[in-house]
Scaffold this motif. Structure first.
Motif, PDB file in Angstrom:
ATOM      1  N   TRP A  87      64.019  22.288  41.791  1.00 53.99           N
ATOM      2  CA  TRP A  87      63.617  21.348  42.413  1.00 53.99           C
ATOM      3  C   TRP A  87      64.411  21.196  43.712  1.00 53.99           C
ATOM      4  CZ3 TRP A  87      66.490  16.824  43.823  1.00 53.99           C
ATOM      5  CH2 TRP A  87      65.753  15.876  44.595  1.00 53.99           C
ATOM      6  N   ARG A  88      65.717  21.266  43.692  1.00 57.31           N
ATOM      7  CA  ARG A  88      66.708  21.138  44.875  1.00 57.31           C
ATOM      8  C   ARG A  88      66.389  22.184  46.001  1.00 57.31           C
ATOM      9  NH1 ARG A  88      72.490  22.344  43.846  1.00 57.31           N
ATOM     10  NH2 ARG A  88      71.545  24.171  43.883  1.00 57.31           N
ATOM     11  N   ALA A  90      63.472  23.720  46.281  1.00 58.00           N
ATOM     12  CA  ALA A  90      62.183  23.590  47.097  1.00 58.00           C
ATOM     13  C   ALA A  90      62.347  22.432  47.915  1.00 58.00           C
ATOM     14  CB  ALA A  90      61.178  23.135  45.731  1.00 58.00           C
ATOM     15  N   GLU A  91      63.013  21.367  47.579  1.00 58.27           N
ATOM     16  CA  GLU A  91      63.276  20.289  48.550  1.00 58.27           C
ATOM     17  C   GLU A  91      63.932  20.622  49.732  1.00 58.27           C
ATOM     18  OE1 GLU A  91      62.377  16.952  48.432  1.00 58.27           O
ATOM     19  OE2 GLU A  91      60.950  17.948  47.072  1.00 58.27           O
ATOM     20  N   LEU A  92      65.070  21.505  49.708  1.00 55.81           N
ATOM     21  CA  LEU A  92      65.740  21.993  50.852  1.00 55.81           C
ATOM     22  C   LEU A  92      64.727  22.857  51.723  1.00 55.81           C
ATOM     23  CD1 LEU A  92      69.157  22.638  49.260  1.00 55.81           C
ATOM     24  CD2 LEU A  92      68.505  20.797  50.829  1.00 55.81           C
ATOM     25  N   ARG A  94      61.658  22.456  52.076  1.00 54.34           N
ATOM     26  CA  ARG A  94      60.561  21.552  52.509  1.00 54.34           C
ATOM     27  C   ARG A  94      61.318  20.856  53.965  1.00 54.34           C
ATOM     28  NH1 ARG A  94      60.060  16.352  52.851  1.00 54.34           N
ATOM     29  NH2 ARG A  94      61.526  15.913  51.197  1.00 54.34           N
ATOM     30  N   LEU A  95      62.579  20.586  53.713  1.00 54.48           N
ATOM     31  CA  LEU A  95      63.421  19.777  54.634  1.00 54.48           C
ATOM     32  C   LEU A  95      63.622  20.877  55.945  1.00 54.48           C
ATOM     33  CD1 LEU A  95      65.990  17.679  52.697  1.00 54.48           C
ATOM     34  CD2 LEU A  95      63.939  16.928  53.906  1.00 54.48           C
ATOM     35  N   GLU A  98      60.521  20.876  57.875  1.00 56.60           N
ATOM     36  CA  GLU A  98      60.420  19.689  58.745  1.00 56.60           C
ATOM     37  C   GLU A  98      61.034  19.870  59.797  1.00 56.60           C
ATOM     38  OE1 GLU A  98      58.266  17.330  58.185  1.00 56.60           O
ATOM     39  OE2 GLU A  98      56.994  18.291  56.873  1.00 56.60           O
TER      40      GLU A  98
END
Length: 146
Positions: A87-88, A90-92, A94-95, A98
């Motif tokens: 999850w981390r 994937a979030e990183l 995504r960030l 962005e």
């Protein structure tokens, strides 16, 4: 720097008096004031240069501690929980995407702003030339207007 300041890194009566007083009271104070008078102008950029140097040292250290999978993020390590790590990551990711999009948008806006300034400058120049021609002045000095 405000050149009207009473104490500035220059040979002013106030700084000379403080240097002499520093030597009389406690010689390291006088020596510090002398150093400030001589090298004070260089102190403006000292903090920035020191911070840049330290940042560079830590950036090179950061590269040594990164693993293959944690390449984009400094000092990241696995927690032992595979679901959280996935999850981390994937979030990183995504960030990071962005951030990339924001950087592209900023570059586009900067280009747009430059073009607007150029267009405004061109419009002002064209208006100046029209007014100058209307007054009967030549585009080229020394030659009559046609």
């Amino acid at each position: 720097m405000n050149q009207s300041a009473l104490i500035r890194p220059d040979w002013t009566p106030a700084t000379i008096a403080l240097m002499v007083l520093g030597f009389v009271v406690f010689w390291p104070l006088g020596l510090a004031m002398l150093a400030y008078i001589i090298f004070g102008d260089r102190l403006k950029n000292f903090k920035k240069d020191a911070n840049d140097t330290v940042d560079g040292m830590f950036a090179s250290c950061r590269g040594k501690f990164r693993g293959g999978r944690n390449r984009g993020h400094a000092f990241r390590s696995a927690t032992g929980n595979a679901a959280f790590d996935d999850w981390r990551d994937a979030e990183l990711a995504r960030l990071d995407e962005e951030r990339r999009k924001l950087d592209e948008m900023r570059e586009e806006f900067d280009a747009y702003s430059r073009e607007l300034r150029r267009a405004k400058d061109q419009e002002e120049f064209d208006r100046f030339m029209r007014e100058r021609r209307a007054r009967g002045q030549s585009d080229v000095p020394g030659f009559p207007a046609t």
